[in-house]
Design an enzyme around this catalytic site. Structure first.
Site, PDB file in Angstrom:
ATOM      1  N   ALA A 178       0.817  -1.027  -0.031  1.00 40.93           N
ATOM      2  CA  ALA A 178      -0.084  -0.047  -0.002  1.00 40.93           C
ATOM      3  C   ALA A 178       0.961   1.261  -0.073  1.00 40.93           C
ATOM      4  CB  ALA A 178      -0.915   0.022   1.196  1.00 40.93           C
ATOM      5  N   ASP A 179       0.195   2.500  -0.217  1.00 43.70           N
ATOM      6  CA  ASP A 179       0.872   3.482  -0.471  1.00 43.70           C
ATOM      7  C   ASP A 179       0.819   4.303   0.825  1.00 43.70           C
ATOM      8  OD1 ASP A 179       2.114   3.395  -3.134  1.00 43.70           O
ATOM      9  OD2 ASP A 179       0.214   3.587  -3.746  1.00 43.70           O
ATOM     10  N   LYS A 190      -3.745   3.197  -2.738  1.00 48.56           N
ATOM     11  CA  LYS A 190      -3.013   2.435  -3.683  1.00 48.56           C
ATOM     12  C   LYS A 190      -2.931   2.780  -5.002  1.00 48.56           C
ATOM     13  CE  LYS A 190      -3.552  -2.377  -3.231  1.00 48.56           C
ATOM     14  NZ  LYS A 190      -2.090  -2.629  -3.182  1.00 48.56           N
ATOM     15  N   GLU A 236      -5.150  -4.751  -8.538  1.00 48.50           N
ATOM     16  CA  GLU A 236      -5.087  -5.045  -7.136  1.00 48.50           C
ATOM     17  C   GLU A 236      -6.456  -5.156  -6.372  1.00 48.50           C
ATOM     18  OE1 GLU A 236      -0.723  -3.062  -6.940  1.00 48.50           O
ATOM     19  OE2 GLU A 236      -2.521  -1.919  -6.317  1.00 48.50           O
TER      20      GLU A 236
HETATM   21  C1  ABF Z   1       1.261  -1.858  -4.753  1.00 53.82           C
HETATM   22  O1  ABF Z   1       2.492  -1.040  -4.807  1.00 53.82           O
HETATM   23  C2  ABF Z   1       0.408  -0.458  -5.164  1.00 53.82           C
HETATM   24  O2  ABF Z   1      -0.658  -0.318  -4.852  1.00 53.82           O
HETATM   25  C3  ABF Z   1       1.511   0.367  -4.291  1.00 53.82           C
HETATM   26  O3  ABF Z   1       1.423   1.498  -4.956  1.00 53.82           O
HETATM   27  C4  ABF Z   1       2.625  -0.021  -4.226  1.00 53.82           C
HETATM   28  C5  ABF Z   1       3.229   0.024  -2.740  1.00 53.82           C
HETATM   29  O4  ABF Z   1       4.185  -0.691  -2.810  1.00 53.82           O
HETATM   30  P1  ABF Z   1       5.554  -0.713  -2.056  1.00 53.82           P
HETATM   31  O5  ABF Z   1       5.609   0.381  -1.109  1.00 53.82           O
HETATM   32  O6  ABF Z   1       5.681  -2.036  -1.321  1.00 53.82           O
HETATM   33  O7  ABF Z   1       6.605  -0.701  -3.089  1.00 53.82           O
HETATM   34  O8  ABF Z   1       1.018  -2.330  -3.529  1.00 53.82           O
END
Ligand code: ABF
Length: 251
Positions: A105-106, A116, A125
């Site tokens: 998640a962001d 996300k 997703e």
């Molecule tokens: C996915 O990867 C996305 O929805 C989100 O943008 C991103 C977050 O990933 P990470 O911080 O793990 O690189 O899950």
């Protein structure tokens, strides 16, 4: 008949080189240990930089348990992860009901709503999150928030039909996001194109509006030409955040 080429060896993830990477791995491993149980046979694999640690931990559960499982990817990256780990690749068409989906998640708030789509994969997703009996988020400490948008400031990712993007930008400006922009590829080579052939808009909204993410989600989703919004409300059952001190925060 020709012999198919040998499969690549399962990946060995390099040891995390930073605290952030160690936090991602901690969150991912804890979530797998708690949620991916031997009876779970259909597993959704999300996208992003935390998810490789999810796959790493699943592989560590052993070939015996994994040979009876099928793994559904959210996009190109997770498909590669599944194939390279020599796990069985499936499709949501074949398996519309998933036991557990784990994804990154962001930013995640106290009610487990999240942003996300920083990677542009949020449509698929969301399909895999919705299809799952249990949807679990994994992230490092930088994503643990109280109000969405306070940490991930680039805005809500919105996947849109290319034909409609100018009109949607205009409507997003009217809705309260005057700085909404079309996401461009590196070196401004052109718009980013999603796995589904669509464009992505990033729309930052004021904090007051972000405090009610569900209302905002429904208003954005109503705009003609919007395919999916990177706000996931009331979907996750749990979120795991790896912390710098080696602990895990569970929401
Ligand atoms: C996915 O990867 C996305 O929805 C989100 O943008 C991103 C977050 O990933 P990470 O911080 O793990 O690189 O899950």
């Amino acid at each position: 008949t020709s012999t198919p080429p040998p499969l690549a060896a399962p990946p060995k993830a390099p040891p995390p080189t930073s605290t952030v990477e160690a936090s991602k791995r901690l969150a991912a491993w804890t979530a797998v240990d708690r949620h991916i149980l031997p009876e779970h046979k259909v597993i959704g694999i999300g996208s992003g930089s935390t998810v490789p640690y999810v796959v790493e931990r699943i592989v560590a559960q052993g070939k015996k348990v994994n040979k009876d499982r099928v793994f559904i990817p959210t996009g190109f990256q997770s498909k590669e992860l599944i194939v390279n780990a020599q796990l069985l690749l499936g499709d949501v068409d074949q398996y519309p009901v998933i036991d557990v989906t784990i994804d990154g998640a962001d930013e995640v708030d106290h009610d487990l709503n999240c942003i996300k789509g920083g990677g542009g994969c949020h449509l698929r997703e969301k399909v895999l999150a919705e299809a799952a009996d249990t949807f679990v988020l994994v992230a490092d400490y930088r994503k643990n928030s109280s109000v969405l948008g306070t940490m991930f400031k680039q805005g809500i990712p919105i996947e849109v039909v290319p034909f409609a993007y100018t009109k949607i930008l205009q409507n997003l400006h009217l809705l309260g996001s005057p700085n909404a922009v079309l996401r461009m590829a590196k070196a401004k080579a052109g718009p980013v194109v999603s796995d589904n052939g669509n464009f992505i808009i990033d729309a930052p909204f004021p904090e007051e509006m972000m405090k009610d993410p569900y209302t905002l989600l429904t208003r954005i989703k109503m705009l003609t030409g919007v395919v999916e919004v990177g706000l996931f409300c009331h979907m996750a059952k749990a979120a795991y955040f790896g912390n710098q001190d080696g602990s895990v925060t569970i929401k």
